[in-house]
Design a protein around this motif. Structure first.
Motif, mmCIF file in Angstrom:
data_model
loop_
_atom_site.group_PDB
_atom_site.id
_atom_site.type_symbol
_atom_site.label_atom_id
_atom_site.label_comp_id
_atom_site.label_asym_id
_atom_site.label_seq_id
_atom_site.Cartn_x
_atom_site.Cartn_y
_atom_site.Cartn_z
ATOM 1 N N SER A 103 6.476 1.760 3.957
ATOM 2 C CA SER A 103 5.874 0.965 5.024
ATOM 3 C C SER A 103 4.686 0.189 4.443
ATOM 4 O O SER A 103 4.257 0.414 3.315
ATOM 5 N N GLN A 104 4.143 -0.717 5.243
ATOM 6 C CA GLN A 104 3.022 -1.536 4.783
ATOM 7 C C GLN A 104 1.680 -0.816 4.918
ATOM 8 O O GLN A 104 0.655 -1.352 4.477
ATOM 9 N N TYR A 105 1.693 0.373 5.501
ATOM 10 C CA TYR A 105 0.459 1.153 5.599
ATOM 11 C C TYR A 105 0.078 1.686 4.218
ATOM 12 O O TYR A 105 0.941 2.150 3.455
ATOM 13 N N CYS A 106 -1.216 1.638 3.927
ATOM 14 C CA CYS A 106 -1.689 2.019 2.591
ATOM 15 C C CYS A 106 -1.278 3.441 2.218
ATOM 16 O O CYS A 106 -0.899 3.709 1.078
ATOM 17 N N ARG A 107 -1.342 4.363 3.169
ATOM 18 C CA ARG A 107 -1.023 5.758 2.855
ATOM 19 C C ARG A 107 0.445 5.947 2.471
ATOM 20 O O ARG A 107 0.773 6.872 1.725
ATOM 21 N N ALA A 108 1.309 5.056 2.966
ATOM 22 C CA ALA A 108 2.727 5.158 2.626
ATOM 23 C C ALA A 108 3.018 4.539 1.266
ATOM 24 O O ALA A 108 3.611 5.182 0.388
#
Length: 209
Positions: A103-108
């Motif tokens: 995903s585009q979320y940093c944690r992912a």
């Protein structure tokens, strides 16, 4: 075998298990240990990881700005180590991986990069911009993830997806907890799939033991 019971990124929580948390707690591996490892080395699986552990667990999808990690939950030091541990096991056992999608979320994407050294971001793995989802938003999450879970990897390879809890629950009915948990998915080539096993980050290295 992982146990559920943790508050969700989508705002779920409470002492009682939700249906998805109960399904996660009740899940039984169809393969494990060396049998699972040997099968993974032959390819043909989609491995869905919930991102590694973050500093805090809270719903940030309303305020998160893609491309700006300071507006999002971030991986903890333990989460960084979890991701590296996963990658080390894949390299040690020569588990073949073709596409790594996050995903585009940093944690992912950071989980993907720390584990596998590469990733392609895909916004279809992102949350809807809401804490309490409508039925339509849940249906949309399912519609976006199912094609990824049912797509056959290249011959002799596996596909890795690094995403979030609520999308996986929308697609499978299972809430993947805790953070870092992975589900091994077997696409059947006819638009369907079977859930084969789930593994915590530290369990990958134990597969060959």
């Amino acid at each position: 075998m992982a146990q559920g019971g943790e508050g969700g990124e989508g705002g779920e929580g409470g002492e009682e298990y939700s249906e998805g948390e109960q399904a996660n707690a009740d899940f039984k591996d169809k393969m494990n240990g060396k049998q699972l490892l040997d099968s993974l080395k032959q390819g043909g699986y989609v491995i869905y990881f919930r991102h590694a552990e973050t500093e805090k667990d809270y719903a940030d999808q309303v305020t998160a700005v893609m491309g700006n990690c300071s507006t999002q939950r971030t991986l903890s030091e333990y989460g960084w180590n979890q991701a590296k541990m996963i990658g080390e096991a894949f390299r040690k056992y020569s588990i073949p991986v073709a596409d790594v999608i996050a995903s585009q979320y940093c944690r992912a994407w950071q989980t993907a990069d720390l584990a596998f050294g590469r990733h392609v971001k895909n916004g279809d793995l992102n949350f809807p911009k809401a804490e309490d989802y409508t039925d339509e938003q849940v249906a949309d999450m399912k519609a976006r993830l199912i094609p990824m879970l049912t797509k056959l990897p290249p011959q002799g390879e596996n596909t890795v997806i690094v995403g979030h809890d609520d999308l996986f629950e929308a697609a499978t009915g299972i809430y993947p907890a805790p953070q870092g948990l992975a589900y091994v998915v077997k696409p059947d080539g006819n638009g369907g799939f079977e859930l084969i096993a789930n593994l915590l980050p530290e369990e990958w290295m134990k597969l060959g033991q």
